[in-house]
Enzyme design. Sequence first.
Site, PDB file in Angstrom:
ATOM      1  CG  ASN A  11       8.987   6.733 -10.811  1.00 20.24           C
ATOM      2  OD1 ASN A  11       9.922   7.525 -10.828  1.00 20.24           O
ATOM      3  ND2 ASN A  11       8.218   6.540  -9.739  1.00 20.24           N
ATOM      4  CE  LYS A  13       9.822   4.085  -7.651  1.00 19.67           C
ATOM      5  NZ  LYS A  13       9.349   3.169  -6.626  1.00 19.67           N
ATOM      6  CG  HIS A  97       5.372   7.650  -6.472  1.00 16.17           C
ATOM      7  ND1 HIS A  97       5.894   7.055  -5.339  1.00 16.17           N
ATOM      8  CD2 HIS A  97       5.448   6.729  -7.460  1.00 16.17           C
ATOM      9  CE1 HIS A  97       6.273   5.817  -5.656  1.00 16.17           C
ATOM     10  NE2 HIS A  97       6.004   5.600  -6.930  1.00 16.17           N
ATOM     11  CD  GLU A  99       8.948   5.458  -3.883  1.00 11.78           C
ATOM     12  OE1 GLU A  99       9.537   6.153  -4.716  1.00 11.78           O
ATOM     13  OE2 GLU A  99       8.844   4.208  -3.987  1.00 11.78           O
ATOM     14  CD  GLU A 167       2.859   3.362  -8.617  1.00  7.71           C
ATOM     15  OE1 GLU A 167       3.579   2.727  -9.385  1.00  7.71           O
ATOM     16  OE2 GLU A 167       3.260   4.336  -7.962  1.00  7.71           O
ATOM     17  N   GLY A 173       8.410  -1.895  -5.014  1.00  6.08           N
ATOM     18  CA  GLY A 173       9.789  -2.265  -4.721  1.00  6.08           C
ATOM     19  C   GLY A 173       9.953  -3.470  -3.815  1.00  6.08           C
ATOM     20  CB  SER A 212       6.590  -5.712  -7.590  1.00  8.90           C
ATOM     21  OG  SER A 212       7.215  -5.224  -6.407  1.00  8.90           O
TER      22      SER A 212
HETATM   23  P1  PGA Z   1       8.514  -0.712  -8.541  1.00  7.79           P
HETATM   24  O1  PGA Z   1       8.015   0.812  -8.356  1.00  7.79           O
HETATM   25  O2  PGA Z   1       8.175  -1.113  -9.949  1.00  7.79           O
HETATM   26  O3  PGA Z   1      10.005  -0.650  -8.297  1.00  7.79           O
HETATM   27  O4  PGA Z   1       7.796  -1.541  -7.538  1.00  7.79           O
HETATM   28  C1  PGA Z   1       6.793   1.218  -8.914  1.00  7.79           C
HETATM   29  C2  PGA Z   1       6.572   2.677  -8.624  1.00  7.79           C
HETATM   30  O5  PGA Z   1       6.798   3.122  -7.499  1.00  7.79           O
HETATM   31  O6  PGA Z   1       6.143   3.446  -9.525  1.00  7.79           O
END
Ligand code: PGA
Length: 250
Positions: A11, A13, A97, A99, A167, A173, A212
């Site tokens: 992803n 983003k 997601h 976010e 997640e 992140g 992560s």
């Molecule tokens: P990350 O994000 O691997 O940067 O922690 C995972 C995600 O939000 O899909």
Amino acid sequence: MNKPTPLVAGNWKMNGHANSLAEFEALETLVSEKGTASCDVLICPPYTLVAAMASGAKGPVAVGAQDCHFEVSGAHTGDISADMLKDAGASYIIVGHSERRADHAETDEIVLSKAKAVHANGLVAIVCVGETEAQREAGKTEEIVLGQLANSLPAEATPDNSIVAYEPVWAIGTGKTPTTADVAEIHTAIRSALVERFGTAGKMFKLLYGGSVKASNAGELMVAENVNGALVGGASLKAHDFDGIIDAYR
Ligand code: PGA
């Protein structure tokens, strides 16, 4: 009994420009040369790159999108429909997601509508669920995750049209990850809920872990019970880093 074929999904983003297509090509080369042995591979770039990435894709890596609107078309300035993403060449769409849930106040009801729109277009919905740090500390992880799952995954979901991504919000992140045992516990709870709801088909849904994931921890996270791949943010941006995660399946 067969097991789901794992998926390693990236992803991107809100990252990537036209010149990032070279990174996708580099990934395709790595995957073609080294093979994937036992997993599928996907990149979900920002909308601006979906069409170019999909039209240049040679096959070993699928292309998806990170979100969609639940309507097919209409007066929704700035939004993109699943139908338009299919037209652009996407074969998977991430919905729900954390976010999106946090930044755009997306409820389970909205996520459910989006997943239905993905299905209506014959694409695969990657439905995300996960608890916040406060919810985990309050001992509510399972309640939150299973609640989101029940309310965001449509009744028409099948292992062919839907994937669940667990997640934990606090792991995204941050460089923090749950232990392999914690991941196994919640993934096994998700699996049980799917079997309860969908019968034996529930055993075949892919359950991705995200938060992560990187090359150095993928090996231990991917062997956790009921984990069938990863949803990767930061470490999916560079072909070499992402390929190091795919190594968990070679
Ligand atoms: P990350 O994000 O691997 O940067 O922690 C995972 C995600 O939000 O899909």
